[in-house]
Design a protein around this motif. Structure first.
Motif, PDB file in Angstrom:
ATOM      1  N   UNK A   1      -3.810 -52.981   5.871  1.00 16.94           N
ATOM      2  CA  UNK A   1      -4.657 -53.187   4.685  1.00 16.94           C
ATOM      3  C   UNK A   1      -3.941 -53.918   3.547  1.00 16.94           C
ATOM      4  N   UNK A   2      -2.606 -53.999   3.585  1.00 15.28           N
ATOM      5  CA  UNK A   2      -1.832 -54.532   2.464  1.00 15.28           C
ATOM      6  C   UNK A   2      -1.406 -55.968   2.740  1.00 15.28           C
ATOM      7  N   UNK A   3      -1.595 -56.844   1.728  1.00 15.55           N
ATOM      8  CA  UNK A   3      -1.178 -58.236   1.833  1.00 15.55           C
ATOM      9  C   UNK A   3       0.240 -58.397   1.291  1.00 15.55           C
ATOM     10  N   UNK A   4       0.931 -59.410   1.819  1.00 18.59           N
ATOM     11  CA  UNK A   4       2.331 -59.622   1.459  1.00 18.59           C
ATOM     12  C   UNK A   4       2.482 -60.368   0.134  1.00 18.59           C
TER      13      UNK A   4
ATOM     14  N   UNK B   1      -5.343 -63.025  -0.423  1.00 23.91           N
ATOM     15  CA  UNK B   1      -6.009 -62.367   0.696  1.00 23.91           C
ATOM     16  C   UNK B   1      -6.061 -63.252   1.955  1.00 23.91           C
ATOM     17  N   UNK B   2      -5.748 -64.528   1.810  1.00 27.20           N
ATOM     18  CA  UNK B   2      -5.667 -65.411   2.969  1.00 27.20           C
ATOM     19  C   UNK B   2      -4.237 -65.546   3.487  1.00 27.20           C
ATOM     20  N   UNK B   3      -3.275 -64.892   2.853  1.00 30.42           N
ATOM     21  CA  UNK B   3      -1.887 -65.028   3.226  1.00 30.42           C
ATOM     22  C   UNK B   3      -1.455 -64.030   4.284  1.00 30.42           C
ATOM     23  N   UNK B   4      -0.148 -63.854   4.443  1.00 30.29           N
ATOM     24  CA  UNK B   4       0.376 -62.937   5.471  1.00 30.29           C
ATOM     25  C   UNK B   4       0.107 -61.479   5.120  1.00 30.29           C
ATOM     26  N   UNK B   5       0.128 -60.647   6.153  1.00 29.29           N
ATOM     27  CA  UNK B   5      -0.111 -59.214   6.010  1.00 29.29           C
ATOM     28  C   UNK B   5       1.228 -58.477   5.944  1.00 29.29           C
TER      29      UNK B   5
END
Length: 895
Positions: free
Chosen positions: A414-417, A359-363
């Motif tokens: 809303x989606x993380x990579x 959740x701290x990574x890219x979107x």
């Protein structure tokens, strides 16, 4: 048998089926070789060590009532109560004994009018148009809260815990409870706030809601839909604010499966497993995202075996294992394959730090109807984060104070990579033929001062698997049959205070002990189990939790092999006396599914795989083929498990000549092979002992050729079966020409009406059994049942053809040849010549490539001379039947 030629039209219709049947046969052959649809990882497809049937359960308690579908369980440890939500009722049971008569009941069923309206909506009046309890949780210190589907019109109500009655009138529940009993759903009541996730209404998309108190919040649908056909399976609160140096907020995690949105080259699935997160203190936005979550983010949970190209993308159940600190939290998940017709399950575990990192990574960003990683500028403060001390220092004390650019970014991203990988980077367990439905986990401290996670997993067929996590790999201690009728486990709870596991299904609720150490009768059985709850105290296997002094206990969880070298154990001793030339079966039933048998004759290992050895070995016994006097001696069966050899049973076998029987005379009766009764010993021995046999001897190295030949034959049988099914299907469509009966055969006979009338009145075929005086099975020394009315009815089916004849004239048929003389006395009960008796063993197993049926033997040393070998009995019956008359023109129904 009459064969009818196929017409050109029929041939034309059957011609397109040939390629399909050929493909089917090839698929059958390939499936037999590689194990359709995939190969099994040998280190992950774990076999349960012990199998316990429902009839062998110990310490089991059950609760049943007139209600069905016991889908919801709530355990209150302080009050020692187990609350159960079923269809149309809620029960309060004693947690220590759910079968006690002190159960309290609240009946809450939908009215007749409401059921009628439900049926008018097109719903099933057998399953859906009832009030299924979907939510049952504690609301405050005095009341419980429950919601039910109420025949597709959900309602909710409060329960007075002390009086166990509904304390108020039911209220509208369509925004808190799903309409159907099987719709994916999860709910939490935290500090009197109700968080739910489901598809609530027919025309709405699934979403996550907080309904009470105000303000109510939910997920967004436009311009970017946050949830795409989501099916929820669980939720959990993690209090990340405890001991947080940044003043972080508590978070609620939701687990679900939804339609895939990503474009990936490594996998291609229409649905994927997800974890979503919201902040407990979220109050929505001021203008942008008004009454919407400002902290919702989601990421993919990966549970796969890339080396085997397995991707378990369907999430079925989740259990949250809280640690000493929030960072020690683990999420255990049960995953399945997207193929609905393939049964398989995998267990993966994820750590909270791995989830936080994702959740701290890219979107991800939706570009041209496809999702790709976002590479642009990210606004400040970071979108989707909770309100921390750093934000409060900037004057942002609540989510309504967040800038609009941050909220607009949250709306569209809303989606993380990054995908969330398991802790072990692979599944803990992979079960090829099992669908797990529910799971619960507890921690147990072993005698080695290490902490072990013990998993309890319910299956779709009503079984419970108990497993222990040993260095990232699961060892299944036992599998227990909870219900006699196959039915899914709907809910699973553990109680360390009551030392019980509770499981519910469609038919009822069952309570079992967390462990049953007394099941293991010897030190080796106790050690081999590798159960952290059990240890050997020198005399018996005991529960570690009940022992104050643990210094003398023996336990080996890691290897399951050390500690019993100096202990004494009992070995079963038996005797067997048989005649030369008979087959002898020595049984050795192993209690462990992981053990392999090893047979010794006078201290030398018995080789039971060579065709000319005279022996056949399997997991349940040793078969001596056409026993000879030099095969007499002391036979010992050992169980090998974890490289430890333990003696199980010994047989003192005496093989001697039988002077009471005269030498056998050659007979000209035809030789008939009965595959259903054959142990494959007679044909194999004859080929190995006859020097002129045309079949060459097969060594163990050449057995692979035999297996491939059998696979080819199975493929050919698939083709033949397809042709036969197609032919029968055509026959059933042509009307009267496809009706097969003995009467039709008689009517088609070119005889007079009088003869046809006589045939309708007298023609019949009688099915009877050939019984034996040897414990009611086998043959009856050539004497039919009509000559001995006291003979039992078990045995082999045969047809009496004399009563179904159709004569061309009025003269009676010639008499049958005389039968052999009938004994003048009732024969006593005895064993078969090969020492077999009539009862099957308790468990039938696959015989390591030797497909013979195991029968339990008697321990009698003497056998009666009245028990003749199988071949003699068969020859006598064939001699008796060969002069009888059959139907002159049988119909296809005679096939």
């Amino acid at each position: 048998m009459r064969l009818r030629t196929r017409s050109p039209a029929e041939s034309a219709r059957a011609r397109p089926m040939a390629p399909l049947l050929l493909l089917l046969s090839c698929s059958c052959a390939v499936a037999a070789v590689v194990g359709f649809p995939f190969r099994t990882p040998p280190d992950l497809d774990v076999t349960p060590r012990v199998t316990v049937l429902s009839s062998g359960l110990q310490g089991c308690r059950r609760f049943r009532s007139s209600a069905v579908n016991y889908s919801t369980l709530l355990l209150e440890a302080d009050s020692e109560r187990l609350y159960v939500g079923a269809r149309g009722a809620v029960f309060a049971l004693s947690a220590s004994d759910i079968s006690a008569s002190s159960a309290l009941t609240i009946e809450w069923e939908a009215s007749t009018e409401q059921k009628r309206e439900c049926v008018l909506k097109g719903k099933d009046d057998k399953t859906e148009c009832f009030n299924h309890i979907r939510l049952l949780q504690r609301f405050n210190s005095t009341h419980l809260y429950m919601c039910g589907t109420h025949a597709f019109k959900p309602l909710c109500a409060y329960i007075d815990e002390k009086k166990f009655v509904m304390s108020s009138q039911p209220e509208e529940g369509r925004d808190r409870c799903p309409y159907g009993p099987t719709t994916g759903y999860t709910a939490l009541i935290i500090d009197q706030q109700i968080y739910t996730a489901s598809q609530y209404e027919f025309w709405r998309f699934p979403d996550i809601r907080r309904n009470s108190p105000s303000p109510s919040l939910r997920t967004e649908d436009a311009p970017t839909r946050w949830l795409n056909e989501a099916d929820f399976v669980g939720s959990a609160l993690v209090r990340e604010s405890l001991g947080s140096s940044a003043g972080d907020d508590d978070k609620i995690y939701f687990f679900f499966t939804e339609k895939s949105q990503e474009q990936s080259t490594t996998y291609s699935h229409s649905r994927v497993a997800r974890v979503g997160r919201i902040c407990k203190g979220d109050r929505g936005g001021l203008l942008t995202l008004q009454k919407r979550w400002t902290s919702f983010l989601k990421s993919r949970l990966t549970c796969s075996l890339p080396e085997y190209d397995f991707h378990f993308n369907m999430l079925r159940s989740v259990f949250v294992m809280h640690g000493l600190t929030p960072k020690d939290t683990l999420f255990y998940g049960i995953f399945g394959l997207e193929w609905k017709n393939v049964k398989a399950s995998a267990v993966c575990r994820f750590s909270l730090p791995e989830v936080q990192t994702a959740f701290q990574g890219p979107y991800m960003e939706n570009q041209d109807s496809s999702w790709r990683e976002y590479v642009g500028k990210i606004p400040n403060p970071r979108p989707g984060t909770c309100i921390t001390d750093a934000l409060k220092a900037k004057g942002i004390n609540i989510s309504t104070s967040l800038p609009d650019d941050v909220l607009d970014f949250v709306r569209r991203h809303p989606l993380m990579s990054n995908e969330i990988q398991p802790v072990d980077r692979r599944p803990l367990l992979f079960m090829r033929t099992t669908d797990y439905t529910q799971m619960a986990v507890r921690t147990v401290q072993g005698l080695d001062e290490q902490t072990y996670h013990v998993l309890y997993m319910g299956t779709d067929e009503g079984w419970l698997h108990k497993a222990v996590n040993i260095k990232g790999q699961l060892h299944i201690i036992e599998e227990v049959q909870l219900f006699e009728e196959p039915q899914p486990v709907l809910s699973l709870l553990l109680s360390t205070k009551q030392m019980s596991v509770y499981a519910s299904s469609e038919s009822g609720v069952i309570q079992l002990p967390l462990s049953n150490c007394r099941r293991y009768a010897s030190c080796y059985e106790c050690i081999f189990a590798r159960d952290p709850d059990c240890a050997w105290d020198g005399a018996e296997c005991v529960d570690v939790m009940t022992q104050a002094n643990r210094s003398t206990l023996i336990q080996d969880i890691h290897q399951g092999r050390t500690g019993c070298e100096k202990t004494q154990y009992n070995v079963v001793q038996r005797s067997r006396s048989v005649r030369v030339g008979n087959d002898v079966l020595l049984q050795c039933e192993l209690s462990s599914n992981l053990a392999t048998p090893l047979w010794m004759l006078n201290g030398t290992e018995v080789q039971g795989y060579d065709l000319n050895s005279g022996f056949r070995t399997g997991t349940d016994g040793l078969l001596i083929i056409k026993a000879q006097q030099d095969q007499s001696g002391l036979y010992a069966c050992h169980a090998i498990e974890n490289n430890i050899k333990v003696a199980v049973v010994t047989y003192n076998v005496t093989i001697e000549l039988d002077p009471t029987l005269p030498p056998a005379e050659p007979t000209h009766s035809p030789v008939v092979t009965l595959p259903a009764l054959s142990t494959h010993s007679s044909s194999e021995n004859s080929s190995s002992k006859d020097p002129h046999s045309p079949l060459p001897l097969l060594s163990p190295k050449n057995m692979e050729v035999v297996y491939l030949s059998l696979i080819t034959i199975l493929g050919a049988l698939c083709v033949v079966l397809g042709v036969v099914l197609a032919y029968l299907g055509f026959c059933l469509r042509v009307g009267q020409r496809g009706k097969y009966s003995l009467r039709a055969a008689a009517a088609a006979h070119p005889s007079s009406k009088k003869n046809r009338k006589h045939h309708r009145n007298s023609s019949s075929t009688e099915l009877k059994t050939i019984s034996s005086h040897c414990n009611g099975n086998g043959f009856y020394n050539g004497v039919s049942k009509r000559q001995n009315a006291d003979a039992p009815d078990e045995g082999l089916l045969y047809i009496v053809p004399g009563e179904g004849q159709t004569s061309l004239n009025k003269e009676p048929p010639p008499p049958a040849p005389p039968l052999p003389p009938t004994p003048q006395f009732s024969p006593p009960e005895c064993d078969f010549p090969n020492g077999l008796s009539a009862t099957l063993p308790s468990v039938l197993r696959r015989m390591n490539g030797n497909s013979y049926v195991l029968l339990r033997q008697s321990d009698s040393e003497n056998t009666s001379p009245l028990c003749y070998p199988f071949a003699d009995e068969l020859n006598k019956i064939l001699e008796k039947r060969k002069h009888t008359l059959l139907l002159p023109r049988p119909d296809e129904s005679s096939v």
